[in-house]
Design a protein around this motif. Structure first.
Motif, short mmCIF file in Angstrom:
data_model
loop_
_atom_site.label_atom_id
_atom_site.label_comp_id
_atom_site.label_asym_id
_atom_site.label_seq_id
_atom_site.Cartn_x
_atom_site.Cartn_y
_atom_site.Cartn_z
N LEU A 16 34.39 68.62 36.77
CA LEU A 16 35.02 69.49 37.76
C LEU A 16 36.31 70.00 37.13
O LEU A 16 37.34 69.33 37.16
N ASN A 17 36.21 71.15 36.52
CA ASN A 17 37.35 71.73 35.80
C ASN A 17 37.98 72.82 36.65
O ASN A 17 37.69 74.00 36.47
N LYS B 160 30.06 68.89 43.91
CA LYS B 160 29.26 69.94 43.26
C LYS B 160 27.92 69.31 42.88
O LYS B 160 27.88 68.25 42.27
N TYR B 161 26.83 69.98 43.27
CA TYR B 161 25.51 69.43 42.98
C TYR B 161 24.67 70.43 42.18
O TYR B 161 24.99 71.62 42.11
N GLU C 172 34.11 59.52 42.67
CA GLU C 172 33.15 58.76 41.87
C GLU C 172 31.95 58.34 42.72
O GLU C 172 30.82 58.31 42.23
N GLN C 173 32.18 58.01 43.99
CA GLN C 173 31.07 57.65 44.88
C GLN C 173 30.13 58.83 45.08
O GLN C 173 28.91 58.65 45.16
N LEU C 174 30.68 60.04 45.17
CA LEU C 174 29.81 61.21 45.29
C LEU C 174 28.96 61.38 44.04
O LEU C 174 27.76 61.67 44.13
N VAL C 175 29.56 61.20 42.87
CA VAL C 175 28.80 61.33 41.62
C VAL C 175 27.73 60.24 41.53
O VAL C 175 26.58 60.51 41.17
N THR C 176 28.07 59.03 41.90
CA THR C 176 27.10 57.94 41.91
C THR C 176 25.94 58.25 42.86
O THR C 176 24.81 57.83 42.62
N SER C 177 26.21 59.03 43.90
CA SER C 177 25.19 59.38 44.88
C SER C 177 24.37 60.60 44.49
O SER C 177 23.50 61.03 45.25
N ALA D 135 29.65 66.52 39.94
CA ALA D 135 31.11 66.46 39.84
C ALA D 135 31.67 66.44 41.25
O ALA D 135 31.01 66.89 42.20
N ALA D 136 32.90 65.93 41.39
CA ALA D 136 33.50 65.86 42.72
C ALA D 136 35.02 65.75 42.60
O ALA D 136 35.55 65.45 41.54
N GLY D 137 35.68 65.99 43.72
CA GLY D 137 37.12 65.86 43.76
C GLY D 137 37.60 65.66 45.17
O GLY D 137 36.86 65.83 46.15
#
Length: 138
Positions: free
Chosen positions: A48-49, A112-113, A22-27, A31-33
């Motif tokens: 992120l499927n 993922k960006y 979630e911190q990566l998405v906020t940044s 999507a992230a995992g």
């Protein structure tokens, strides 16, 4: 609650592994995992499927990171062209989007960006979060 030195939530404050993707998405990531060295998925954000075997495939790249240049990275059924591969970091691109994957002592962090986040900024954000996890024993 964030720490002043890194801007990342402290491990003690975290309720689950969800806070790190979630911190990566906020940044700025779309999507992230985060998953274990065995490929077990610990947490992913919406968007992120992962298809069956994709996290294990990413883990497998780390056995010989140079193979990312030939085989790329398969994520959500899409192939990304490998542009960096070493024992810590794997970067791959597809058009104006890409993925940053960083291995820590116990986890693999993936972001993922898209074209809204520059690749250099994406790698900087993901690498700093990975450093934070490493510094805290993960």
């Amino acid at each position: 609650v964030s720490t002043q030195s890194t801007g990342f939530h402290s491990l003690a404050e975290s309720m689950s592994w969800n806070s790190y993707p979630e911190q990566l998405v906020t940044s700025g990531f779309v999507a992230a995992g985060i998953f274990g060295h065995d490929g077990a998925v610990w947490a992913v954000t919406s968007g992120l499927n992962l298809k069956a075997g994709e996290s294990a495939g990413i883990v497998n790249i780390y056995s010989d990171p140079s193979k990312v240049f030939n085989s790329g990275v398969i994520l959500s059924g899409e192939k990304y062209l490998g542009i960096k591969g070493d024992s810590r970091s794997i970067y791959a691109k597809k058009g104006t989007s890409g993925v940053i994957i960083v291995k820590t002592g116990k986890a693999i962090l993936l972001g993922k960006y898209d074209d809204k986040l520059q690749p250099g900024n994406a790698s900087n954000i993901a690498e700093k979060l990975a450093d934070y996890l490493i510094d805290n024993g993960y």
